[in-house]
Each structure stands twice: as C-alpha cells, then as structure tokens.
Design an enzyme around this catalytic site. Structure first.
Site, PDB file in Angstrom:
ATOM      1  N   ASN A   9       5.754   3.133   2.563  1.00 31.20           N
ATOM      2  CA  ASN A   9       4.989   1.950   2.945  1.00 31.20           C
ATOM      3  C   ASN A   9       3.919   1.767   1.877  1.00 31.20           C
ATOM      4  O   ASN A   9       2.977   2.567   1.803  1.00 31.20           O
ATOM      5  CB  ASN A   9       4.338   2.132   4.321  1.00 31.20           C
ATOM      6  CG  ASN A   9       3.509   0.938   4.741  1.00 31.20           C
ATOM      7  OD1 ASN A   9       3.246   0.027   3.952  1.00 31.20           O
ATOM      8  ND2 ASN A   9       3.083   0.936   5.984  1.00 31.20           N
ATOM      9  N   ARG A  11       1.451   0.014   1.612  1.00 32.95           N
ATOM     10  CA  ARG A  11       0.091  -0.204   2.106  1.00 32.95           C
ATOM     11  C   ARG A  11      -0.583   1.096   2.541  1.00 32.95           C
ATOM     12  O   ARG A  11      -1.775   1.110   2.840  1.00 32.95           O
ATOM     13  CB  ARG A  11       0.106  -1.190   3.276  1.00 32.95           C
ATOM     14  CG  ARG A  11       0.580  -2.577   2.821  1.00 32.95           C
ATOM     15  CD  ARG A  11       0.512  -3.583   3.929  1.00 32.95           C
ATOM     16  NE  ARG A  11      -0.883  -3.763   4.353  1.00 32.95           N
ATOM     17  CZ  ARG A  11      -1.246  -4.242   5.521  1.00 32.95           C
ATOM     18  NH1 ARG A  11      -0.346  -4.587   6.408  1.00 32.95           N
ATOM     19  NH2 ARG A  11      -2.514  -4.384   5.823  1.00 32.95           N
ATOM     20  N   CYS A  12       0.174   2.191   2.578  1.00 30.95           N
ATOM     21  CA  CYS A  12      -0.332   3.488   3.034  1.00 30.95           C
ATOM     22  C   CYS A  12      -0.771   4.324   1.835  1.00 30.95           C
ATOM     23  O   CYS A  12       0.009   4.549   0.905  1.00 30.95           O
ATOM     24  CB  CYS A  12       0.775   4.208   3.805  1.00 30.95           C
ATOM     25  SG  CYS A  12       0.419   5.929   4.182  1.00 30.95           S
ATOM     26  N   SER A  13      -2.001   4.797   1.850  1.00 32.80           N
ATOM     27  CA  SER A  13      -2.523   5.567   0.715  1.00 32.80           C
ATOM     28  C   SER A  13      -1.749   6.874   0.509  1.00 32.80           C
ATOM     29  O   SER A  13      -1.468   7.253  -0.630  1.00 32.80           O
ATOM     30  CB  SER A  13      -4.015   5.854   0.882  1.00 32.80           C
ATOM     31  OG  SER A  13      -4.243   6.672   2.015  1.00 32.80           O
ATOM     32  N   ARG A  16       1.511   6.030  -1.178  1.00 33.49           N
ATOM     33  CA  ARG A  16       1.298   5.730  -2.608  1.00 33.49           C
ATOM     34  C   ARG A  16       1.021   7.008  -3.396  1.00 33.49           C
ATOM     35  O   ARG A  16       1.530   7.190  -4.506  1.00 33.49           O
ATOM     36  CB  ARG A  16       0.154   4.733  -2.783  1.00 33.49           C
ATOM     37  CG  ARG A  16       0.465   3.330  -2.304  1.00 33.49           C
ATOM     38  CD  ARG A  16      -0.584   2.318  -2.743  1.00 33.49           C
ATOM     39  NE  ARG A  16      -1.946   2.701  -2.440  1.00 33.49           N
ATOM     40  CZ  ARG A  16      -2.600   2.422  -1.314  1.00 33.49           C
ATOM     41  NH1 ARG A  16      -1.982   1.739  -0.351  1.00 33.49           N
ATOM     42  NH2 ARG A  16      -3.849   2.795  -1.136  1.00 33.49           N
TER      43      ARG A  16
END
Length: 115
Positions: A9, A11-13, A16
C-alpha cells in the site's frame, strides 16, 4: 537476484520502507497494490499457510471496518477470510513473498529473513 512479491500500500509508511529495503537489497520486485487488485481467497490462504498464522492474525484489528463489521465477535476463520477478500483494507501490510516463504514487514527488517 532474488525474486520477491510485495503486497503493498503506497500510502503506508512501513510498506514504503519495506519496498525501499527490498530495492536496496537488489531484489527483482513484483509490486501488488492489493487495494487496487484485491487478493483472492486462495491467495490469502497461501499467505496464511506460509506465515503459519490464523486469519485474525493477518487482520488490521484497529481499522474502522473491522469494528463496524463486528469482526471481533466472529470466531469462524472462513468468515474472517471472506471479510479480507471483501474489504482488502483489513489485511496487514506489507507482506513480502520470496523463496516460497512469507514475512510481514513490521518492522521492515522482518522480511530479510526470507530473502
């Protein structure tokens, strides 16, 4: 070069960070954005088998959807599995698949054990 898939995802730190770690290690990465391309029940079962965990252990129990669907009160693993198919946001992330094994990237360094 190790071939890996990441259930990701953007948007998930943590997701990433895990992806960056895999890139740093020179892996050949297949990115699966599971919110855009939901996993099938069979794919989730395969991940559960590789992780040797129950469906609930793969769920994000703090998500509003988990609470609004009353999933805390459900004991049937099949219903929990179906909830993850129907509401992919409930699936913990990131998950890395490599060498016929799986690891959850929380923390991201967890995935190093399967490379």
């Amino acid at each position: 070069m190790t071939q890996v898939s990441i259930i990701h995802n953007p948007r998930c730190s943590k997701s990433r960070q895990t992806l960056a770690l895999l890139e740093e290690k020179g892996c050949d990465i297949q990115i699966i954005e599971y919110l855009k391309t939901p996993l099938t029940q069979l794919e989730i079962r395969g991940i559960l088998d590789k992780l040797a965990i129950t469906p609930r252990q793969l769920m994000r129990t703090k998500e509003d959807e988990y609470k609004s669907q009353g999933l805390a009160d459900i004991e049937d693993d099949e219903l929990l599995l179906q909830a993850m198919v129907d509401t992919p946001k409930l699936i913990e992330r990131p998950i890395v698949l490599a060498n016929n094994r799986a690891a959850i990237g929380r923390p991201p360094e967890n995935v190093l054990s399967i490379l």
